[in-house]
Write a protein that holds these residues in place. Sequence first.
Motif, PDB file in Angstrom:
ATOM      1  N   ALA A  84       0.810  -1.213   0.000  1.00 52.86           N
ATOM      2  CA  ALA A  84       0.000   0.000   0.000  1.00 52.86           C
ATOM      3  C   ALA A  84       0.847   1.268   0.000  1.00 52.86           C
ATOM      4  CB  ALA A  84      -0.920   0.012   1.224  1.00 52.86           C
ATOM      5  N   GLN A  85       2.186   1.115   0.007  1.00 50.62           N
ATOM      6  CA  GLN A  85       3.047   2.282   0.182  1.00 50.62           C
ATOM      7  C   GLN A  85       4.016   2.505  -0.976  1.00 50.62           C
ATOM      8  OE1 GLN A  85       5.050   1.632   3.949  1.00 50.62           O
ATOM      9  NE2 GLN A  85       3.406   2.686   5.021  1.00 50.62           N
ATOM     10  N   PHE A  86       4.423   3.763  -1.119  1.00 49.88           N
ATOM     11  CA  PHE A  86       5.517   4.100  -2.010  1.00 49.88           C
ATOM     12  C   PHE A  86       6.219   5.330  -1.458  1.00 49.88           C
ATOM     13  CE2 PHE A  86       2.162   6.763  -3.703  1.00 49.88           C
ATOM     14  CZ  PHE A  86       2.813   7.960  -3.963  1.00 49.88           C
ATOM     15  N   ASP A  87       7.452   5.521  -1.903  1.00 42.43           N
ATOM     16  CA  ASP A  87       8.210   6.701  -1.512  1.00 42.43           C
ATOM     17  C   ASP A  87       8.073   7.763  -2.597  1.00 42.43           C
ATOM     18  OD1 ASP A  87       9.166   5.600   0.868  1.00 42.43           O
ATOM     19  OD2 ASP A  87      10.892   4.698  -0.129  1.00 42.43           O
ATOM     20  N   ARG A  88       8.055   9.024  -2.163  1.00 43.99           N
ATOM     21  CA  ARG A  88       7.998  10.168  -3.057  1.00 43.99           C
ATOM     22  C   ARG A  88       9.141  11.097  -2.680  1.00 43.99           C
ATOM     23  NH1 ARG A  88       4.655  13.052  -6.207  1.00 43.99           N
ATOM     24  NH2 ARG A  88       2.867  11.685  -5.911  1.00 43.99           N
ATOM     25  N   CYS A  89       9.862  11.580  -3.680  1.00 46.25           N
ATOM     26  CA  CYS A  89      10.928  12.555  -3.464  1.00 46.25           C
ATOM     27  C   CYS A  89      10.446  13.927  -3.918  1.00 46.25           C
ATOM     28  CB  CYS A  89      12.168  12.166  -4.265  1.00 46.25           C
ATOM     29  SG  CYS A  89      12.896  10.604  -3.749  1.00 46.25           S
ATOM     30  N   SER A 105       9.430  11.158   1.325  1.00 45.19           N
ATOM     31  CA  SER A 105       8.247  10.836   2.124  1.00 45.19           C
ATOM     32  C   SER A 105       7.722   9.468   1.737  1.00 45.19           C
ATOM     33  CB  SER A 105       7.131  11.862   1.880  1.00 45.19           C
ATOM     34  OG  SER A 105       7.549  13.148   2.242  1.00 45.19           O
ATOM     35  N   THR A 106       7.155   8.775   2.706  1.00 37.99           N
ATOM     36  CA  THR A 106       6.456   7.525   2.441  1.00 37.99           C
ATOM     37  C   THR A 106       4.969   7.805   2.551  1.00 37.99           C
ATOM     38  OG1 THR A 106       8.284   6.262   3.368  1.00 37.99           O
ATOM     39  CG2 THR A 106       6.179   5.119   3.146  1.00 37.99           C
ATOM     40  N   TRP A 107       4.249   7.415   1.516  1.00 39.59           N
ATOM     41  CA  TRP A 107       2.800   7.627   1.448  1.00 39.59           C
ATOM     42  C   TRP A 107       2.110   6.270   1.395  1.00 39.59           C
ATOM     43  CZ3 TRP A 107       0.393  12.541   0.727  1.00 39.59           C
ATOM     44  CH2 TRP A 107       1.292  13.614   0.656  1.00 39.59           C
ATOM     45  N   ALA A 108       0.927   6.203   1.986  1.00 36.72           N
ATOM     46  CA  ALA A 108       0.121   4.978   1.955  1.00 36.72           C
ATOM     47  C   ALA A 108      -1.230   5.292   1.329  1.00 36.72           C
ATOM     48  CB  ALA A 108      -0.073   4.431   3.368  1.00 36.72           C
ATOM     49  N   MET A 109      -1.732   4.351   0.550  1.00 36.26           N
ATOM     50  CA  MET A 109      -2.995   4.539  -0.146  1.00 36.26           C
ATOM     51  C   MET A 109      -4.145   3.928   0.653  1.00 36.26           C
ATOM     52  SD  MET A 109      -3.927   3.763  -4.118  1.00 36.26           S
ATOM     53  CE  MET A 109      -4.379   2.063  -3.952  1.00 36.26           C
ATOM     54  N   LEU A 110      -5.208   4.716   0.775  1.00 34.90           N
ATOM     55  CA  LEU A 110      -6.424   4.265   1.453  1.00 34.90           C
ATOM     56  C   LEU A 110      -7.587   4.245   0.474  1.00 34.90           C
ATOM     57  CD1 LEU A 110      -6.356   6.488   4.686  1.00 34.90           C
ATOM     58  CD2 LEU A 110      -5.464   4.173   4.425  1.00 34.90           C
ATOM     59  N   ASP A 111      -8.482   3.306   0.671  1.00 35.34           N
ATOM     60  CA  ASP A 111      -9.753   3.306  -0.025  1.00 35.34           C
ATOM     61  C   ASP A 111     -10.638   4.336   0.674  1.00 35.34           C
ATOM     62  OD1 ASP A 111     -11.743   1.681  -1.870  1.00 35.34           O
ATOM     63  OD2 ASP A 111     -12.736   2.064   0.053  1.00 35.34           O
TER      64      ASP A 111
END
Length: 130
Positions: A84-89, A105-111
């Motif tokens: 559910a996660q990915f890093d963003r620069c 940053s590490t972001w997580a996706m929510l429904d």
Amino acid sequence: MNRFAKTFTALPEHIDELGHVNNAVWLQWVQDIATAHWSAGAAPEHVERFVWVVTRHEIDYRGNVGLGETVAAETWIPNPPKGAQFDRCVEFRDAAGKRLVAVKSTWAMLDKASGRLVRVPAEVAAPFMP
């Protein structure tokens, strides 16, 4: 649309007692460019269905800007998602091209409907991959 750029200008409300952009403002700008990148690159049905939350920030401050100065920001996602996660620069550069602030940053996706974490589907990630 792996890379996305946006310009920010330091306004009076962004300036702290030291006379430059407050650290909290840099984080707001990180969120602003990330949100703009998502809105510009994602399919409308994905924007309607999913929302992103930050789980971690790593920030290196190498400089700053004062009132009225402008920074060029660029964001990208360096690697495919993991679950559910990915890093963003995000990097912010001054008018001379000097890197002032670098963020990972590490972001997580929510429904949106359930509020639960969901694995990032390949079709959601595809527009943002290198």
